[in-house]
Write a protein that holds these residues in place. Structure first.
Motif, PDB file in Angstrom:
ATOM      1  N   SER A  33       7.281  -6.825  -7.559  1.00 24.51           N
ATOM      2  CA  SER A  33       7.377  -8.286  -7.561  1.00 24.51           C
ATOM      3  C   SER A  33       6.619  -8.878  -6.384  1.00 24.51           C
ATOM      4  O   SER A  33       6.435  -8.231  -5.355  1.00 24.51           O
ATOM      5  CB  SER A  33       8.846  -8.744  -7.503  1.00 24.51           C
ATOM      6  OG  SER A  33       9.426  -8.392  -6.267  1.00 24.51           O
ATOM      7  N   VAL A  34       6.190 -10.115  -6.573  1.00 21.76           N
ATOM      8  CA  VAL A  34       5.587 -10.914  -5.513  1.00 21.76           C
ATOM      9  C   VAL A  34       6.224 -12.289  -5.602  1.00 21.76           C
ATOM     10  O   VAL A  34       6.144 -12.944  -6.639  1.00 21.76           O
ATOM     11  CB  VAL A  34       4.048 -11.041  -5.662  1.00 21.76           C
ATOM     12  CG1 VAL A  34       3.475 -11.899  -4.551  1.00 21.76           C
ATOM     13  CG2 VAL A  34       3.378  -9.678  -5.705  1.00 21.76           C
ATOM     14  N   VAL A  35       6.895 -12.715  -4.516  1.00 18.23           N
ATOM     15  CA  VAL A  35       7.553 -14.023  -4.488  1.00 18.23           C
ATOM     16  C   VAL A  35       6.936 -14.830  -3.350  1.00 18.23           C
ATOM     17  O   VAL A  35       6.976 -14.415  -2.194  1.00 18.23           O
ATOM     18  CB  VAL A  35       9.086 -13.871  -4.279  1.00 18.23           C
ATOM     19  CG1 VAL A  35       9.739 -15.238  -4.203  1.00 18.23           C
ATOM     20  CG2 VAL A  35       9.696 -13.030  -5.384  1.00 18.23           C
ATOM     21  N   ALA A  49       4.506 -14.342   1.393  1.00 22.25           N
ATOM     22  CA  ALA A  49       4.790 -13.622   0.152  1.00 22.25           C
ATOM     23  C   ALA A  49       5.691 -12.443   0.484  1.00 22.25           C
ATOM     24  O   ALA A  49       5.425 -11.693   1.419  1.00 22.25           O
ATOM     25  CB  ALA A  49       3.509 -13.134  -0.508  1.00 22.25           C
ATOM     26  N   ASN A  50       6.770 -12.314  -0.278  1.00 26.11           N
ATOM     27  CA  ASN A  50       7.636 -11.152  -0.166  1.00 26.11           C
ATOM     28  C   ASN A  50       7.231 -10.229  -1.305  1.00 26.11           C
ATOM     29  O   ASN A  50       7.313 -10.606  -2.470  1.00 26.11           O
ATOM     30  CB  ASN A  50       9.103 -11.547  -0.271  1.00 26.11           C
ATOM     31  CG  ASN A  50       9.999 -10.366  -0.012  1.00 26.11           C
ATOM     32  OD1 ASN A  50      10.034  -9.436  -0.798  1.00 26.11           O
ATOM     33  ND2 ASN A  50      10.711 -10.400   1.091  1.00 26.11           N
ATOM     34  N   ILE A  51       6.768  -9.037  -0.959  1.00 23.80           N
ATOM     35  CA  ILE A  51       6.241  -8.095  -1.945  1.00 23.80           C
ATOM     36  C   ILE A  51       7.140  -6.870  -1.986  1.00 23.80           C
ATOM     37  O   ILE A  51       7.459  -6.300  -0.947  1.00 23.80           O
ATOM     38  CB  ILE A  51       4.797  -7.680  -1.596  1.00 23.80           C
ATOM     39  CG1 ILE A  51       3.908  -8.930  -1.512  1.00 23.80           C
ATOM     40  CG2 ILE A  51       4.254  -6.682  -2.606  1.00 23.80           C
ATOM     41  CD1 ILE A  51       2.514  -8.657  -1.016  1.00 23.80           C
ATOM     42  N   THR A  52       7.559  -6.504  -3.189  1.00 23.47           N
ATOM     43  CA  THR A  52       8.338  -5.291  -3.377  1.00 23.47           C
ATOM     44  C   THR A  52       7.448  -4.281  -4.089  1.00 23.47           C
ATOM     45  O   THR A  52       6.884  -4.573  -5.145  1.00 23.47           O
ATOM     46  CB  THR A  52       9.611  -5.551  -4.198  1.00 23.47           C
ATOM     47  OG1 THR A  52      10.377  -6.557  -3.541  1.00 23.47           O
ATOM     48  CG2 THR A  52      10.443  -4.289  -4.334  1.00 23.47           C
ATOM     49  N   ILE A  53       7.314  -3.101  -3.467  1.00 18.48           N
ATOM     50  CA  ILE A  53       6.439  -2.051  -3.970  1.00 18.48           C
ATOM     51  C   ILE A  53       7.276  -0.820  -4.269  1.00 18.48           C
ATOM     52  O   ILE A  53       8.153  -0.459  -3.484  1.00 18.48           O
ATOM     53  CB  ILE A  53       5.381  -1.681  -2.903  1.00 18.48           C
ATOM     54  CG1 ILE A  53       4.585  -2.913  -2.492  1.00 18.48           C
ATOM     55  CG2 ILE A  53       4.457  -0.587  -3.404  1.00 18.48           C
ATOM     56  CD1 ILE A  53       3.806  -2.711  -1.216  1.00 18.48           C
ATOM     57  N   GLY A  54       7.011  -0.182  -5.380  1.00 18.47           N
ATOM     58  CA  GLY A  54       7.645   1.092  -5.699  1.00 18.47           C
ATOM     59  C   GLY A  54       6.627   2.204  -5.578  1.00 18.47           C
ATOM     60  O   GLY A  54       5.446   2.028  -5.890  1.00 18.47           O
ATOM     61  N   THR A  55       7.069   3.331  -5.059  1.00 19.92           N
ATOM     62  CA  THR A  55       6.187   4.490  -4.950  1.00 19.92           C
ATOM     63  C   THR A  55       6.978   5.736  -5.324  1.00 19.92           C
ATOM     64  O   THR A  55       8.150   5.848  -4.979  1.00 19.92           O
ATOM     65  CB  THR A  55       5.574   4.612  -3.537  1.00 19.92           C
ATOM     66  OG1 THR A  55       4.665   5.694  -3.509  1.00 19.92           O
ATOM     67  CG2 THR A  55       6.609   4.777  -2.472  1.00 19.92           C
ATOM     68  N   PRO A  56       6.375   6.639  -6.064  1.00 10.63           N
ATOM     69  CA  PRO A  56       7.102   7.852  -6.455  1.00 10.63           C
ATOM     70  C   PRO A  56       7.446   8.702  -5.243  1.00 10.63           C
ATOM     71  O   PRO A  56       6.695   8.744  -4.268  1.00 10.63           O
ATOM     72  CB  PRO A  56       6.135   8.595  -7.368  1.00 10.63           C
ATOM     73  CG  PRO A  56       4.918   7.771  -7.485  1.00 10.63           C
ATOM     74  CD  PRO A  56       5.034   6.595  -6.588  1.00 10.63           C
TER      75      PRO A  56
END
Length: 70
Positions: A33-35, A49-56
């Protein structure tokens, strides 16, 4: 999956270039997400911008014959 949340500040173009660099990285990232938020202070504007990143996350490999300690 490990989630990472970060808050960045800059103009829209800089934030867009940052997210594109993440997307084009050789590492595996999923931009969850980017808010955006805009703050005004005495006529000055600040875009964040609040950025949520997923990584394996694959864990740490154990040498052959060893078991993980619990």
């Amino acid at each position: 999956m490990v989630n990472i949340s970060l808050n960045i500040t800059g103009d829209y173009i800089a934030i867009k270039e940052f997210t594109e660099a993440l997307r084009n990285s050789r590492k595996s990232f999923i931009i969850e997400s980017v808010v955006f938020s805009l703050e005004e202070d005495r006529g000055s504007r600040k875009l964040s911008a609040n950025i949520t990143i997923g990584t394996p996350y694959f864990g740490v490999a154990q040498p052959a014959g060893k078991t993980a300690v619990k």
